[in-house]
Design an enzyme around this catalytic site. Structure first.
Site, mmCIF file in Angstrom:
data_model
loop_
_atom_site.group_PDB
_atom_site.id
_atom_site.type_symbol
_atom_site.label_atom_id
_atom_site.label_comp_id
_atom_site.label_asym_id
_atom_site.label_seq_id
_atom_site.Cartn_x
_atom_site.Cartn_y
_atom_site.Cartn_z
ATOM 1 N N GLU A 286 70.434 4.649 29.639
ATOM 2 C CA GLU A 286 69.310 4.338 28.525
ATOM 3 C C GLU A 286 68.375 3.372 28.832
ATOM 4 O O GLU A 286 67.312 3.512 28.412
ATOM 5 C CB GLU A 286 70.308 3.605 27.486
ATOM 6 C CG GLU A 286 71.312 4.425 26.740
ATOM 7 C CD GLU A 286 70.807 5.980 26.232
ATOM 8 O OE1 GLU A 286 69.873 5.768 25.629
ATOM 9 O OE2 GLU A 286 71.324 6.999 26.701
ATOM 10 N N TRP A 289 65.704 5.766 30.171
ATOM 11 C CA TRP A 289 64.735 6.463 29.305
ATOM 12 C C TRP A 289 63.776 5.520 28.975
ATOM 13 O O TRP A 289 62.822 6.024 28.549
ATOM 14 C CB TRP A 289 65.680 6.980 28.004
ATOM 15 C CG TRP A 289 64.938 7.725 26.920
ATOM 16 C CD1 TRP A 289 64.616 7.026 25.876
ATOM 17 C CD2 TRP A 289 64.390 8.776 26.982
ATOM 18 N NE1 TRP A 289 63.599 7.601 25.078
ATOM 19 C CE2 TRP A 289 63.376 8.896 25.877
ATOM 20 C CE3 TRP A 289 64.364 9.838 27.862
ATOM 21 C CZ2 TRP A 289 62.933 10.194 25.462
ATOM 22 C CZ3 TRP A 289 63.624 10.884 27.596
ATOM 23 C CH2 TRP A 289 62.897 11.159 26.314
ATOM 24 N N TRP A 317 52.859 23.246 10.511
ATOM 25 C CA TRP A 317 53.589 22.125 9.720
ATOM 26 C C TRP A 317 53.056 22.221 8.241
ATOM 27 O O TRP A 317 52.020 22.698 7.812
ATOM 28 C CB TRP A 317 53.210 20.529 10.177
ATOM 29 C CG TRP A 317 53.240 20.321 11.630
ATOM 30 C CD1 TRP A 317 52.465 20.274 12.602
ATOM 31 C CD2 TRP A 317 54.555 20.124 11.997
ATOM 32 N NE1 TRP A 317 53.059 19.680 13.725
ATOM 33 C CE2 TRP A 317 54.456 19.865 13.468
ATOM 34 C CE3 TRP A 317 55.937 20.086 11.628
ATOM 35 C CZ2 TRP A 317 55.341 19.460 14.136
ATOM 36 C CZ3 TRP A 317 56.650 19.574 12.451
ATOM 37 C CH2 TRP A 317 56.667 19.333 13.678
ATOM 38 N N ASN A 353 70.892 4.871 17.370
ATOM 39 C CA ASN A 353 70.012 5.654 18.087
ATOM 40 C C ASN A 353 70.368 6.956 17.696
ATOM 41 O O ASN A 353 69.421 8.018 17.570
ATOM 42 C CB ASN A 353 70.107 5.652 19.663
ATOM 43 C CG ASN A 353 69.403 6.538 20.101
ATOM 44 O OD1 ASN A 353 68.046 6.319 20.182
ATOM 45 N ND2 ASN A 353 69.644 7.388 20.909
ATOM 46 N N TRP A 371 55.943 15.330 13.100
ATOM 47 C CA TRP A 371 56.429 14.217 13.636
ATOM 48 C C TRP A 371 55.835 13.020 13.305
ATOM 49 O O TRP A 371 56.523 11.909 13.451
ATOM 50 C CB TRP A 371 57.162 14.756 14.912
ATOM 51 C CG TRP A 371 55.732 14.787 15.906
ATOM 52 C CD1 TRP A 371 55.111 16.056 16.266
ATOM 53 C CD2 TRP A 371 54.911 13.726 16.651
ATOM 54 N NE1 TRP A 371 54.268 16.050 17.142
ATOM 55 C CE2 TRP A 371 54.144 14.584 17.430
ATOM 56 C CE3 TRP A 371 55.370 12.703 16.674
ATOM 57 C CZ2 TRP A 371 53.179 13.918 18.264
ATOM 58 C CZ3 TRP A 371 54.131 12.098 17.590
ATOM 59 C CH2 TRP A 371 53.253 12.457 18.142
ATOM 60 N N TRP A 394 60.047 10.587 19.389
ATOM 61 C CA TRP A 394 59.715 11.415 18.324
ATOM 62 C C TRP A 394 59.382 12.862 18.921
ATOM 63 O O TRP A 394 59.808 13.677 18.205
ATOM 64 C CB TRP A 394 58.737 10.714 17.352
ATOM 65 C CG TRP A 394 59.243 9.940 16.221
ATOM 66 C CD1 TRP A 394 59.481 8.654 16.202
ATOM 67 C CD2 TRP A 394 59.794 10.389 14.733
ATOM 68 N NE1 TRP A 394 60.117 8.105 15.096
ATOM 69 C CE2 TRP A 394 60.327 9.353 14.213
ATOM 70 C CE3 TRP A 394 59.827 11.631 14.399
ATOM 71 C CZ2 TRP A 394 60.995 9.467 12.979
ATOM 72 C CZ3 TRP A 394 60.430 11.747 13.003
ATOM 73 C CH2 TRP A 394 60.978 10.661 12.243
#
Length: 490
Positions: A286, A289, A317, A353, A371, A394
């Site tokens: 983690e 990331w 969209w 998360n 997004w 995102w």
């Protein structure tokens, strides 16, 4: 500005995203320079191109600066907070203190890099000593490259290459009071005058209940995590109903703790106690990331505003329906796990998360909303809103980012709830309307028989909303839009 500063042996320490005294390389270098040290923080809301913090992050910053001011006072380190253009105010502080040297820790967003590079060049041209250090990352973005010298765009090979660089350095001890020679104190602004905290209305009550910002708060949270929650982390971290995550993200965001401190703290926990090697490795991944997100931001500065994959520029969209967007923001979508997450966010400034992914998927794929709408809302409401992590995550959910989840992976919010909140404890904690619903129906109350709804005190459409979309139909619509985009970009 004169061509050279007045003779002095002083040092200026410029705090930025490193609001701590332990494992602070810039502070360590300033102290080791043998110069008397003066510290400042600049709230820069005037320099063009800097993204203003969201409301929740501003609240956290106020608390963190109060804690830092107290810690500096206890160490005898003069510290002041100023507001304005950072390049101007750093020069002003140098002039007022008579300092010859300035120390800071590096930042990684493009505009911040430009500001720091220009200021460093100007100051060195005026014969100031300028020293910058790394305190925010285990590996700086330009340090991890493929064997061909290219930046990575996929996480797994990136993280393998990063780990191949060896064990991160050990944390630097906090200097003792006697080690710091106080520099000249300078005036600053009161924290109250900065207007960082909400007043009318004061919506931060839930944040105050949930968090203790500052270096001491970060230290206490880390201690609780490694002693109580690290064991089983690898298997339980996806369960929002359990205290199974570190909750260190806002402390990392503001630099109240370093990734080096976290890395070595979990290593000690595995050596001394109940945590397993698998738990430690998962937690470190983690951290990886987070590192990868900064790696992406460095190579693609517009990560929060443009699709990393250009083919998504043509994605169809839909224009957001105000009622749908508002229902998502307020946690009134009729999908309990989504609503619990969005209400946890509003109440505490944080969201688990796994639930972040579910809520993001719902906005993007069930509602077909760009997004960037979600990224902006999280930026405003998360206490841990970070320009790298927020945008990269995102885009990962949207399918438009690096190493992204495929767009055709559409989370079913009801099934996600059943899988990761099996007894409904998380939903009950944040959606009290469903507190008495049987676990069997809590993630899909519209499937409950009338007698169960009546016994639970739930009247769909009145005490709790009906789903604002049909998930099956919404999934089909999203997949068809993705297929059209693929065909057009082929």
């Amino acid at each position: 500005m004169p061509s050279s500063p007045a003779p002095s042996s002083g040092a200026l320490l410029w705090f930025r995203e490193d609001l701590r005294l332990a494992d602070n390389p810039a502070l360590d270098s300033a102290v080791k320079s043998g110069r008397p040290v003066t510290a400042i923080y600049v709230l820069d809301e005037q320099t063009e191109g800097l993204r203003a913090m969201g409301g929740a992050a501003r609240w956290w910053l106020a608390q963190s600066l109060r804690a830092l001011a107290s810690d500096c006072a206890a160490m005898g380190l003069p510290f002041s907070v100023r507001r304005g253009r950072s390049d101007h105010l750093v020069r002003d502080a140098l002039r007022e203190t008579g300092a010859e040297a300035v120390f800071w820790n590096r930042r990684y967003a493009a505009r911040e890099i430009e500001i720091d590079a220009a200021l460093k060049e100007e100051l060195q041209g005026d014969r100031f000593s300028v020293q910058s250090s790394n305190c925010r990352l285990l590996h700086e973005p330009w340090e991890v490259k493929s064997k061909w010298g290219d930046p990575f765009k996929v996480f797994s090979p990136y993280w393998r290459a990063a780990q191949a660089r060896g064990e991160p350095r050990a944390p630097i001890p906090r200097p003792s009071k006697g080690q710091i020679e106080p520099g000249r104190a300078i005036d600053g602004e009161s924290l109250d005058s900065l207007g960082l905290e909400p007043t009318r209305p004061d919506w931060a009550g839930g944040l105050r209940d949930a968090w203790t910002p500052g270096e001491a708060g970060a230290k206490a949270r880390l201690k609780a995590f490694v002693e109580d929650d690290l064991r089983g982390y690898a298997s339980a971290r996806d369960r929002p109903d359990l205290p199974s995550t570190s909750r260190m993200s806002p402390h990392l965001r503001f630099g109240e703790v370093s990734p080096h401190q976290l890395w070595h703290a979990v290593e000690r926990a595995a050596a001394e106690g109940p945590a397993t090697a698998r738990d430690v490795e998962k937690f470190r991944t983690e951290l990886g990331w987070r590192e990868f997100s900064h790696h992406l931001l460095f190579q693609f500065p517009e990560l929060a505003s443009r699709n990393f994959q250009k083919r998504f520029d043509d994605f169809p969209w839909e224009k957001p329906k105000p009622s749908h967007l508002m229902a998502w923001r307020k946690g009134l979508t009729g999908f309990p796990i989504v609503d619990a997450g969005m209400r946890q966010l509003w109440r505490t400034g944080w969201m688990h998360n796994r639930v972040r992914m579910i809520c993001a998927s719902f906005l993007i794929k069930d509602l077909m909303i760009d997004w960037r709408e979600g990224e902006a809302w999280f930026w405003d409401t998360l206490v841990d809103a970070d320009p790298a992590n927020n945008a990269a995550s995102w885009q990962w959910v949207a399918g438009s980012g690096a190493d992204a989840a495929p767009y055709f992976r559409v989370f079913n919010p009801s099934l996600q709830g059943v899988r990761f909140d099996p007894d409904g404890g998380y939903v009950r904690a944040f959606v009290p309307e469903l507190e008495n619903m049987p676990a069997r129906y809590i993630h899909a109350p519209w499937e409950a028989p009338p007698e169960s709804l009546s016994e639970s005190g739930v009247e769909l459409g009145k005490t709790y909303p009906l789903p604002i979309v049909d998930h099956g139909a919404a999934r089909d619509r999203a997949l068809k839009a993705f297929d059209r985009m693929k065909a057009e970009s082929a």
